[in-house]
Design a protein around this motif. Structure first.
Motif, PDB file in Angstrom:
ATOM      1  N   LEU A 125      -8.143  -6.125   2.523  1.00 18.63           N
ATOM      2  CA  LEU A 125      -8.274  -4.664   2.493  1.00 18.63           C
ATOM      3  C   LEU A 125      -7.409  -4.021   3.574  1.00 18.63           C
ATOM      4  CD1 LEU A 125      -9.674  -2.218   1.327  1.00 18.63           C
ATOM      5  CD2 LEU A 125     -11.573  -2.624   2.865  1.00 18.63           C
ATOM      6  N   LEU A 126      -7.355  -4.666   4.752  1.00 18.04           N
ATOM      7  CA  LEU A 126      -6.543  -4.120   5.845  1.00 18.04           C
ATOM      8  C   LEU A 126      -5.062  -4.129   5.483  1.00 18.04           C
ATOM      9  CD1 LEU A 126      -6.900  -3.025   8.700  1.00 18.04           C
ATOM     10  CD2 LEU A 126      -6.478  -5.314   9.552  1.00 18.04           C
ATOM     11  N   SER A 127      -4.603  -5.222   4.857  1.00 15.81           N
ATOM     12  CA  SER A 127      -3.191  -5.267   4.464  1.00 15.81           C
ATOM     13  C   SER A 127      -2.896  -4.231   3.385  1.00 15.81           C
ATOM     14  CB  SER A 127      -2.836  -6.664   3.973  1.00 15.81           C
ATOM     15  OG  SER A 127      -3.548  -6.967   2.810  1.00 15.81           O
ATOM     16  N   ASN A 128      -3.834  -4.068   2.439  1.00 18.75           N
ATOM     17  CA  ASN A 128      -3.645  -3.030   1.423  1.00 18.75           C
ATOM     18  C   ASN A 128      -3.577  -1.653   2.060  1.00 18.75           C
ATOM     19  OD1 ASN A 128      -3.670  -4.841  -0.673  1.00 18.75           O
ATOM     20  ND2 ASN A 128      -5.867  -4.669  -1.030  1.00 18.75           N
ATOM     21  N   LEU A 129      -4.404  -1.449   3.087  1.00 17.89           N
ATOM     22  CA  LEU A 129      -4.422  -0.157   3.767  1.00 17.89           C
ATOM     23  C   LEU A 129      -3.083   0.117   4.442  1.00 17.89           C
ATOM     24  CD1 LEU A 129      -6.224   2.212   4.506  1.00 17.89           C
ATOM     25  CD2 LEU A 129      -6.959   0.962   6.504  1.00 17.89           C
TER      26      LEU A 129
END
Lengths: 349, 223
Positions: free
Chosen positions: A135-139
């Protein structure tokens, strides 16, 4: 009782074509937004189909669906129940938009869930950590896309400023604008070496080429003004050099004529003349050490050519009055020749 | 006029009574509140569909299934119209259907990109995510010290995202470099010009008739 100044529009068909299209687009987005909120709140599956406002459109249907339009529509047509998606789907967990919208609706973030915080199952925690990293990388990817959109807007602004700079350049006899664009600097950098070469060539040449000066005057920036003043100095120098060159030639003729006159006057050597010889010899020595190179060359040549002549000191004289006076004293018959030499000297000066 | 006022007052009183009743019990209030909100949201959605179809003179249909797969409601109410439209949609070619088709995920993502106000909330979400991640990692270390290698792998994921920022810095450096070059070139040009000025000077001599001597004029006076 009136509530504020807002009033609702009449719900009837809009006649203006452009207004109708704009209204259609905006209200369709609003409908999708409400449907998306309802999907998140109640885990419902919704499909929305809408026809385009005009029959000429190349789009057949505008559609929105959760979980997907095809699934819901096919389920409806077949009369069966659609496949229900699990509540905590992995894709749902790792989607930035869904998590953010759930937060806005008051459902909170899934990683702050009480059951997860109090869980003692390492497998569950490791899975949660993996999802959070994803999720952090997508963010970050989403923020990068957002930055690209902003950069695109900034580029448009820069293009406008560049156009303004170009307009300033086209104007005649105006200094360049304070805004520095890289292409302008590159042009200046390439032009300046050419200017320096022109200045060097002009300094080495005897005369300036007159065609170059108008080009130089056309350029008006401050740096170019400095270069222009330097070039003017060179022009003045060249003019003076020309004058010196022009003055040197008649003097040579004068020296030759003096030699002839002095040779003929050898018989009239007197004490007065000898005293004058002593006086001029000192001045001649001083002059040779300090005079210009052209005059030095002329003097040396005369001395070598008439080495045995006792009156060689008079060759370097520049005072026409003395020469004239001496000719009158010596021989009245030579007056016409001396007068011609004197006239030439005055014309040269 | 008076009768309408009294009707409004009664309505307000009834609303207040319901509110008091809901607040009395916590367990039932949450369920009741949620149901009320959901039904109101459903009505809002269908109302907006009606407005859209009326204002823009277009056909709109909404198919609404509950979480348990039951068909709750459709708009229009008449299912034959909905079925007709659904059949037309299903008969289209896949390529035609793909046009202007959106998903919950895609729709929300586009909404975030277009809206500037949401960027602040994205930052808050990022901070919350990072803090939560730190907490869970510490907890996992306490539970199983053997899984340190997994943490190393997970941290490798974050390092791969760092190169995204470095090309931007490099781009900035390239952008500023030509300006420095231009400045240095200009200084060099200015510094060379005074030297050549000295080389081209000439001497001027004045003859003094009274003393009969030559005098050289200083260079500073000439220029």
């Amino acid at each position: 009782m009136v509530k504020g100044t807002k009033r609702k529009i009449a719900i009837e068909t809009i006649q203006k074509r452009d207004s109708l299209r704009v209204t259609c687009t905006k209200r369709r987005k609003g409908l999708y937004s409400k449907a998306s909120q309802l999907c998140l709140l109640s885990d419902a599956q919704i499909a929305i189909l809408a026809t385009p406002p005009s029959s000429e459109s190349d789009v057949s249907f505008y559609s929105f669906g959760h979980s997907s339009v095809d699934a819901v529509v096919s389920a409806f047509l077949s009369g069966k129940r659609p496949v229900s998606a699990p509540k905590d789907n992995k894709e749902t967990r790792e989607d930035v938009g869904i998590c953010l919208t759930r937060k806005n609706l008051g459902l909170g973030f899934w990683w702050n869930d009480e059951s997860l915080v109090r869980s003692e199952n390492p497998q569950e925690i490791s899975e949660a950590i993996g999802s959070m990293w994803t999720l952090l990388s997508n963010l970050k990817e989403l923020r990068a896309d957002e930055a690209c959109v902003n950069d695109h807007k900034d580029l448009k602004k820069n293009e406008k400023s560049d156009v303004h700079g170009t307009q300033d350049q086209t104007l005649i006899f105006q200094s360049a604008s304070a805004v520095c664009c890289i292409p302008e600097n590159l042009n200046d950098i390439t032009q300046e070496p050419n200017q320096t070469l022109d200045i060097q060539s002009s300094s080495s040449a005897i005369c300036c080429v007159p065609d170059k000066s108008p080009e130089i005057f056309n350029e008006i920036t401050e740096e170019q003004d400095q270069i222009l003043s330097i070039c003017e100095t060179f022009c003045v120098t060249d003019n003076n050099n020309n004058n010196n060159n022009n003055a040197a030639l008649p003097e040579v003729n004068l020296y030759y004529n003096q030699d002839m006159a002095i040779d003929q006057l050898i018989d009239f050597n007197t004490p007065f003349e000898s005293s004058i010889d002593d006086w001029f010899s000192d001045n001649t020595t001083h002059q040779e050490t300090t005079s210009a190179s052209i005059l030095n060359d002329v003097g040396v040549d005369d001395q070598v050519s008439v080495d045995t002549n006792p009156f060689s000191y008079f060759q370097s004289l520049e005072d026409a009055d003395l020469v004239f006076q001496r000719c009158l004293d010596g021989d009245n018959l030579r007056f016409s020749d001396c007068f011609n030499d004197f006239a030439n000297t005055i014309a040269a000066v | 006029m008076d009768s309408s006022m009294s009707t409004k007052k009664k309505t307000k009183l009834s609303v207040r009574n319901q509110t008091c009743f809901k607040k009395s019990s916590l367990s039932s209030s949450s369920t009741a509140k949620k149901t009320t909100n959901l039904s109101m949201r459903e009505e809002t959605m269908f109302k907006k569909a009606l407005e859209l179809s009326t204002l823009c003179d277009i056909e709109v249909c909404v198919i609404y299934y509950g979480r348990d797969g039951e068909l709750i409601k459709t708009w229009p109410e008449d299912q034959s119209k909905v079925r007709d439209m659904a059949e037309r949609f299903s008969k289209l070619h896949e390529r035609e259907r793909r046009k202007k088709r959106t998903n919950l995920s895609l729709f929300l993502r586009k909404k975030i990109l277009d809206d500037n106000k949401l960027s602040e909330k994205v930052l808050e979400m990022k901070d919350s995510l990072e803090s939560g991640l730190r907490v869970l990692q510490d907890k996992l270390l306490l539970l199983q010290p053997e899984n340190q290698t997994e943490l190393g792998q997970s941290r490798a994921v974050s390092s791969t995202t760092n190169p995204l920022s470095s090309p931007e810095d490099h781009h900035h450096q390239q952008w500023t470099e030509p300006l420095v070059t231009g400045v240095s070139n200009t200084e060099q040009d200015l510094s060379t010009s005074p030297l050549s000025n000295h080389q081209s000077k000439y001497s001027v001599f004045v003859y003094n008739h009274d003393s009969g001597s030559f005098y050289q004029v200083p260079d500073s006076i000439c220029f």
